[in-house]
Motif scaffolding. Sequence first.
Motif, mmCIF file in Angstrom:
data_model
loop_
_atom_site.group_PDB
_atom_site.id
_atom_site.type_symbol
_atom_site.label_atom_id
_atom_site.label_comp_id
_atom_site.label_asym_id
_atom_site.label_seq_id
_atom_site.Cartn_x
_atom_site.Cartn_y
_atom_site.Cartn_z
ATOM 1 N N PRO A 104 84.456 66.262 89.272
ATOM 2 C CA PRO A 104 84.812 66.635 87.896
ATOM 3 C C PRO A 104 86.008 65.908 87.292
ATOM 4 O O PRO A 104 86.239 65.998 86.080
ATOM 5 C CB PRO A 104 85.124 68.131 88.022
ATOM 6 N N LYS A 105 86.757 65.172 88.084
ATOM 7 C CA LYS A 105 87.966 64.528 87.571
ATOM 8 C C LYS A 105 87.618 63.546 86.456
ATOM 9 O O LYS A 105 86.735 62.698 86.600
ATOM 10 C CB LYS A 105 88.706 63.803 88.693
ATOM 11 N N ASN A 106 88.326 63.671 85.327
ATOM 12 C CA ASN A 106 88.127 62.808 84.151
ATOM 13 C C ASN A 106 86.694 62.862 83.602
ATOM 14 O O ASN A 106 86.196 61.884 83.041
ATOM 15 C CB ASN A 106 88.504 61.359 84.459
ATOM 16 N N ARG A 107 86.059 63.999 83.783
ATOM 17 C CA ARG A 107 84.739 64.216 83.190
ATOM 18 C C ARG A 107 84.799 65.451 82.301
ATOM 19 O O ARG A 107 85.556 66.394 82.561
ATOM 20 C CB ARG A 107 83.681 64.386 84.273
ATOM 21 N N ALA A 108 83.967 65.440 81.260
ATOM 22 C CA ALA A 108 84.008 66.542 80.298
ATOM 23 C C ALA A 108 82.619 66.812 79.751
ATOM 24 O O ALA A 108 81.665 66.053 79.969
ATOM 25 C CB ALA A 108 84.973 66.216 79.162
ATOM 26 N N SER A 116 71.923 73.572 72.055
ATOM 27 C CA SER A 116 70.829 72.628 71.812
ATOM 28 C C SER A 116 71.318 71.187 71.806
ATOM 29 O O SER A 116 70.520 70.257 71.913
ATOM 30 C CB SER A 116 70.128 72.943 70.489
ATOM 31 N N VAL A 117 72.629 70.981 71.670
ATOM 32 C CA VAL A 117 73.244 69.660 71.763
ATOM 33 C C VAL A 117 74.337 69.723 72.820
ATOM 34 O O VAL A 117 75.199 70.600 72.778
ATOM 35 C CB VAL A 117 73.862 69.216 70.422
ATOM 36 N N SER A 118 74.270 68.824 73.790
ATOM 37 C CA SER A 118 75.348 68.726 74.770
ATOM 38 C C SER A 118 75.553 67.255 75.111
ATOM 39 O O SER A 118 74.604 66.471 75.117
ATOM 40 C CB SER A 118 75.045 69.541 76.027
ATOM 41 N N ILE A 119 76.792 66.899 75.376
ATOM 42 C CA ILE A 119 77.150 65.507 75.664
ATOM 43 C C ILE A 119 78.005 65.469 76.919
ATOM 44 O O ILE A 119 79.073 66.078 76.970
ATOM 45 C CB ILE A 119 77.928 64.871 74.490
ATOM 46 N N MET A 120 77.521 64.781 77.933
ATOM 47 C CA MET A 120 78.308 64.584 79.148
ATOM 48 C C MET A 120 79.213 63.369 78.948
ATOM 49 O O MET A 120 78.739 62.300 78.564
ATOM 50 C CB MET A 120 77.393 64.385 80.354
ATOM 51 N N VAL A 121 80.487 63.551 79.198
ATOM 52 C CA VAL A 121 81.480 62.487 79.034
ATOM 53 C C VAL A 121 81.855 61.937 80.403
ATOM 54 O O VAL A 121 82.235 62.690 81.308
ATOM 55 C CB VAL A 121 82.739 63.017 78.315
ATOM 56 N N ASN A 122 81.715 60.618 80.562
ATOM 57 C CA ASN A 122 82.072 59.910 81.796
ATOM 58 C C ASN A 122 81.169 60.286 82.972
ATOM 59 O O ASN A 122 81.628 60.359 84.116
ATOM 60 C CB ASN A 122 83.547 60.139 82.172
#
Length: 356
Positions: A104-108, A116-122
């Motif tokens: 999970p480090k540096n992930r969001a 209905s909308v989701s965005i995985m960061v990194n």
Amino acid sequence: MDHILENLLSEPLTPWLSGSGPEGEIVLSSRIRLARNLKSQPFPGRASTAKLGEIMAELKAVPAELMADDGHDYAFVELEGLSTLARYVLVEKHIVSPNHVADPKNRALIVRDDASVSIMVNEEDHLRLQCLEAGLNLTEAFTKANTVDDIIESKHGLAFMEHIGYLTSCPTNIGTGLRASVMVHLPALSLTKQMGTMVAIATRLGLTVRGLYGEGTEATGNIFQISNQVTLGRSEQDIINNLNSVVKQIVDKERMARSLLINETPDVLADRVWRAYGVLRYAQSLSASEALALLSEVRLGIDLGVIDEALPAVFNQLLVTTRPNFLQNLSGKVALNQAESNKLRAKLVRLSLHGN
């Protein structure tokens, strides 16, 4: 936006898993996922800790940018701030991938209030944007994803080359960066031993068939994810049209298999689905895999009119609430051992069926 995260972790159903939508008795949901990267930063797999932090900092502006456009609330959730249990509840609800929560480090996560909308960061790319709709509704999911993508691209420079398309970490995503997928419940094809043929046909047509949670997972409860394999050299519409066409054929084959079961072996089918219902209704202990397998057969019985003592919506809800991490979170305990988990799962199933 803590209420968004709280609802995600506690509510058993999201709107896109409601059972509504076209072909909803077989196609549980449709998903469009877009892979995108910031042009000014190295891909996550090559980025230093400092660079990953810079990417996180830049993308914290995205929720406000999206809220200004569609009026929905969005939350920015840093995964490192969540417990391991909470992260895996999000996996079970198909909001994030197993890979995203593993480190999970540096992930969001950026997520809309209705999920209905989701965005995985990194994750594998800087942005993995997904939009979900109930039933066979890829066009609506793509329209929503395209709108969100346009807003992000207007505010943040994305890695793109005119003659190639969007640049991504994995070569199979280069081009449109689009992965279209549907989640389908195919118990009759499984019972009539036709799934192997269906998988072979789908593969020849450029599609891939995976389990409940995507790549590397099993098709628990006769639930499969069908998606495109290649994005380079194909337009978004071509990808969606191809998947739509194949899924409709698979839906037709599933219906034919269901007709075969109800017309040629009605007594055998009735005995099988009522036995499954009886176990679920009275069992004192159920494993996660056993619960899903039995629920799949009961849902088949409901869809074919053999069982009239439960509603289809119960199946969709129990798909989530019987999962190990959601169940653990629901219990409120620090930890459940296997026996306690199986006992609580059985109790939850009994109460859900008794209430209908």
